[in-house]
Design a protein around this motif. Structure first.
Motif, PDB file in Angstrom:
ATOM      1  N   UNK A 196       0.864  -1.185   0.000  1.00 40.38           N
ATOM      2  CA  UNK A 196       0.000   0.000   0.000  1.00 40.38           C
ATOM      3  C   UNK A 196       0.897   1.231   0.000  1.00 40.38           C
ATOM      4  N   UNK A 197       0.558   2.191  -0.867  1.00 35.91           N
ATOM      5  CA  UNK A 197       1.321   3.429  -0.915  1.00 35.91           C
ATOM      6  C   UNK A 197       2.555   3.366  -1.777  1.00 35.91           C
ATOM      7  N   UNK A 198       2.657   2.378  -2.657  1.00 38.62           N
ATOM      8  CA  UNK A 198       3.809   2.270  -3.553  1.00 38.62           C
ATOM      9  C   UNK A 198       3.692   3.279  -4.695  1.00 38.62           C
ATOM     10  N   UNK A 199       4.805   3.496  -5.383  1.00 40.17           N
ATOM     11  CA  UNK A 199       4.872   4.513  -6.432  1.00 40.17           C
ATOM     12  C   UNK A 199       3.939   4.184  -7.596  1.00 40.17           C
ATOM     13  N   UNK A 249      10.491 -18.159   1.381  1.00 39.68           N
ATOM     14  CA  UNK A 249       9.972 -17.336   0.291  1.00 39.68           C
ATOM     15  C   UNK A 249      10.215 -15.854   0.579  1.00 39.68           C
ATOM     16  N   UNK A 250      10.068 -15.459   1.848  1.00 43.06           N
ATOM     17  CA  UNK A 250      10.290 -14.061   2.228  1.00 43.06           C
ATOM     18  C   UNK A 250      11.735 -13.643   1.937  1.00 43.06           C
ATOM     19  N   UNK A 251      12.672 -14.528   2.258  1.00 42.97           N
ATOM     20  CA  UNK A 251      14.085 -14.233   2.042  1.00 42.97           C
ATOM     21  C   UNK A 251      14.397 -14.116   0.552  1.00 42.97           C
ATOM     22  N   UNK A 252      13.861 -15.044  -0.242  1.00 41.38           N
ATOM     23  CA  UNK A 252      14.114 -15.019  -1.688  1.00 41.38           C
ATOM     24  C   UNK A 252      13.516 -13.761  -2.313  1.00 41.38           C
ATOM     25  N   UNK A 253      12.297 -13.417  -1.917  1.00 37.37           N
ATOM     26  CA  UNK A 253      11.659 -12.217  -2.463  1.00 37.37           C
ATOM     27  C   UNK A 253      12.508 -10.985  -2.164  1.00 37.37           C
ATOM     28  N   UNK A 254      12.988 -10.869  -0.929  1.00 34.13           N
ATOM     29  CA  UNK A 254      13.809  -9.714  -0.546  1.00 34.13           C
ATOM     30  C   UNK A 254      15.109  -9.672  -1.342  1.00 34.13           C
ATOM     31  N   UNK A 255      15.719 -10.828  -1.544  1.00 37.21           N
ATOM     32  CA  UNK A 255      16.972 -10.879  -2.312  1.00 37.21           C
ATOM     33  C   UNK A 255      16.745 -10.464  -3.764  1.00 37.21           C
ATOM     34  N   UNK A 256      15.653 -10.940  -4.355  1.00 37.96           N
ATOM     35  CA  UNK A 256      15.384 -10.583  -5.748  1.00 37.96           C
ATOM     36  C   UNK A 256      15.021  -9.113  -5.893  1.00 37.96           C
ATOM     37  N   UNK A 257      14.354  -8.559  -4.896  1.00 40.03           N
ATOM     38  CA  UNK A 257      14.036  -7.129  -4.933  1.00 40.03           C
ATOM     39  C   UNK A 257      15.324  -6.306  -4.916  1.00 40.03           C
ATOM     40  N   UNK A 258      16.331  -6.750  -4.161  1.00 38.82           N
ATOM     41  CA  UNK A 258      17.630  -6.066  -4.147  1.00 38.82           C
ATOM     42  C   UNK A 258      18.291  -6.135  -5.522  1.00 38.82           C
ATOM     43  N   UNK A 260      16.786  -5.942  -8.273  1.00 37.93           N
ATOM     44  CA  UNK A 260      15.985  -5.181  -9.245  1.00 37.93           C
ATOM     45  C   UNK A 260      15.739  -3.779  -8.686  1.00 37.93           C
ATOM     46  N   UNK A 261      16.749  -2.892  -8.766  1.00 38.16           N
ATOM     47  CA  UNK A 261      16.614  -1.554  -8.176  1.00 38.16           C
ATOM     48  C   UNK A 261      15.392  -0.780  -8.661  1.00 38.16           C
ATOM     49  N   UNK A 262      15.010  -0.998  -9.929  1.00 35.52           N
ATOM     50  CA  UNK A 262      13.852  -0.262 -10.456  1.00 35.52           C
ATOM     51  C   UNK A 262      12.567  -0.680  -9.750  1.00 35.52           C
ATOM     52  N   UNK A 263      12.466  -1.952  -9.357  1.00 34.74           N
ATOM     53  CA  UNK A 263      11.303  -2.407  -8.594  1.00 34.74           C
ATOM     54  C   UNK A 263      11.408  -1.970  -7.141  1.00 34.74           C
ATOM     55  N   UNK A 264      12.606  -2.096  -6.568  1.00 41.56           N
ATOM     56  CA  UNK A 264      12.798  -1.702  -5.170  1.00 41.56           C
ATOM     57  C   UNK A 264      12.462  -0.236  -4.955  1.00 41.56           C
ATOM     58  N   UNK A 265      12.894   0.608  -5.904  1.00 46.41           N
ATOM     59  CA  UNK A 265      12.612   2.034  -5.812  1.00 46.41           C
ATOM     60  C   UNK A 265      11.118   2.309  -5.754  1.00 46.41           C
TER      61      UNK A 265
END
Length: 413
Positions: A196-199, A249-258, A260-265
């Motif tokens: 919620x509240x993402x760009x 799954x939580x750990x993998x999701x966080x690692x993949x988000x790192x 993908x800077x465009x998604x993390x941003x």
């Protein structure tokens, strides 16, 4: 004793978009239809992004006024972000086809699927929620009905001229008849959640689907804005890469988000509002779409990778084609495989075109580079992305992709 007057002509297993579509279109033609759904709606489901070619089936279903009055976010385009963070120009659907169909929606599936099911009821479909279908009944090679168990645990048989399996990836008939054909080249899985509240982008880009490639090119993120300030975001990658030896799954999701800077941003500062979800073993199809007295549609017939958001379109389209074949067959007194499956070849060819485009993406296909090299194909690429899959002229796109690959190989030598 069977009450011939009240016996359904068609029974449908599953109340998702495929089941709701086929049953509504049958009821519009005066066919007696009963639909059996295991769960009580609304219920959660992934697959929120509609593509423009759903418009034509939704129009036949009389769903367009409901969608236009809904709070669903309007979707005008799709955009791709490379592993280096470079954004493609948006593929605006209106640029390719100046028609109302070029605006579609990002939907919360619990709400959309319930709208579809209630619409079926309004058209005369008799629906049963919270009822399990235990088996499909056969007389030799011909399906003759289903066995159900109601909420009280009581079992009974329901006979019909045609059984439509729209039970999703758990597909009762594909398993019973051993029809599943896996796709080893698309052995993917996904991990996703909601923020919620993402760009969000401004203006008409607010509802765009964005596909963002991970830095190591071993996966990609979907980014789908929904109403109520919610965004669906998930990573897709090879099964072994995502799920073997990498922790939770939580750990993998966080690692993949790192990665993908465009998604993390886009989600920085936003609040994660649901748990992490995961699903495995995406792509498969059935050896056949129908047999004597039975038909498979939607995910029960086959499922493609979620890359181009084709799931709901294929559910609606297969439901439409199956309904038309069933109506014709009932009028002729012919519910044989030959009659019920006469749409199968055209549908599977269209599905294969979408599959090829998915495979090309995983093989490094770059939309911007391709359109610059073959500007005459920009409209064809957009046709594929909007789901206008059922025309032979699109095959020229893949010939040009092969040409570009050969040129790249020659330059590399």
């Amino acid at each position: 004793m069977i009450d011939i007057q009240n016996k359904p002509q068609v029974v449908v297993i599953g109340g998702g978009p495929a089941g709701a579509t086929v049953s509504t279109l049958l009821a519009q033609q005066g066919v007696r239809v009963e639909l059996f759904e295991r769960e009580k709606f609304p219920r959660f489901h992934i697959g929120e992004s509609l593509i423009p070619e759903t418009y034509w089936v939704l129009k036949r279903l009389n769903m367009l006024p409901k969608l236009k009055d809904s709070q669903f976010i309007k979707k005008y385009s799709v955009q791709f972000v490379s592993d280096s963070g470079k954004q493609s120009a948006p593929f605006y659907f209106h640029d390719n086809k100046d028609h109302d169909c070029s605006q579609t929606w990002q939907v919360r599936r619990s709400e959309f699927d319930e709208m579809m099911l209630r619409n079926a009821e309004e058209h005369g479909v008799k629906t049963h929620e919270g009822v399990r279908v235990l088996d499909v009944l056969f007389d030799g090679e011909r399906a003759i009905g289903i066995q159900i168990m109601d909420e009280n645990g009581e079992k009974r048989d329901v006979h019909a001229d045609v059984v439509v399996d729209a039970s999703g990836q758990s597909s009762m008939l594909i398993n019973k008849l051993k029809l599943r054909v896996p796709d080893p080249s698309l052995n993917k899985g996904s991990i996703w959640t909601y923020y919620k509240g993402a760009k969000r982008d401004p203006g008409r880009d607010e509802g765009a689907t964005t596909v963002l490639q991970v830095e190591n090119k071993q996966g990609w993120f979907w980014y789908i804005p929904l109403h109520d300030d919610i965004v669906s975001i998930g990573v897709v990658g090879d099964f072994d890469y995502l799920f073997k030896g990498r922790g939770s799954h939580e750990q993998v999701f966080a690692e993949e988000l790192e990665r993908c800077p465009a998604a993390k941003m886009r989600v920085e500062g936003a609040e994660q509002v649901t748990k992490i979800f995961a699903t495995k073993d995406f792509t498969y199809k059935s050896k056949q779409a129908a047999g004597d007295g039975w038909v498979l549609i939607g995910d029960a017939l086959g499922f493609l990778d979620p890359l181009y958001s084709s799931g709901v379109l294929l559910a609606l389209k297969s439901g439409e084609l199956a309904a038309d074949a069933i109506v014709e067959g009932l009028k002729k007194g012919d519910t044989s495989r030959n009659q019920l499956a006469h749409w199968e070849r055209e549908y599977m060819v269209g599905m294969e075109r979408m599959r090829k485009l998915v495979c090309e993406y995983y093989d490094g296909f770059n939309f911007g580079r391709f359109v610059r090299r073959f500007p005459n194909h920009r409209g064809d690429i957009t046709d594929l992305l909007i789901g206008d899959l059922f025309k032979d002229s699109l095959d020229e796109v893949f010939e040009s992709i092969a040409t570009m690959k050969s040129e790249s190989e020659m330059m590399a030598e």
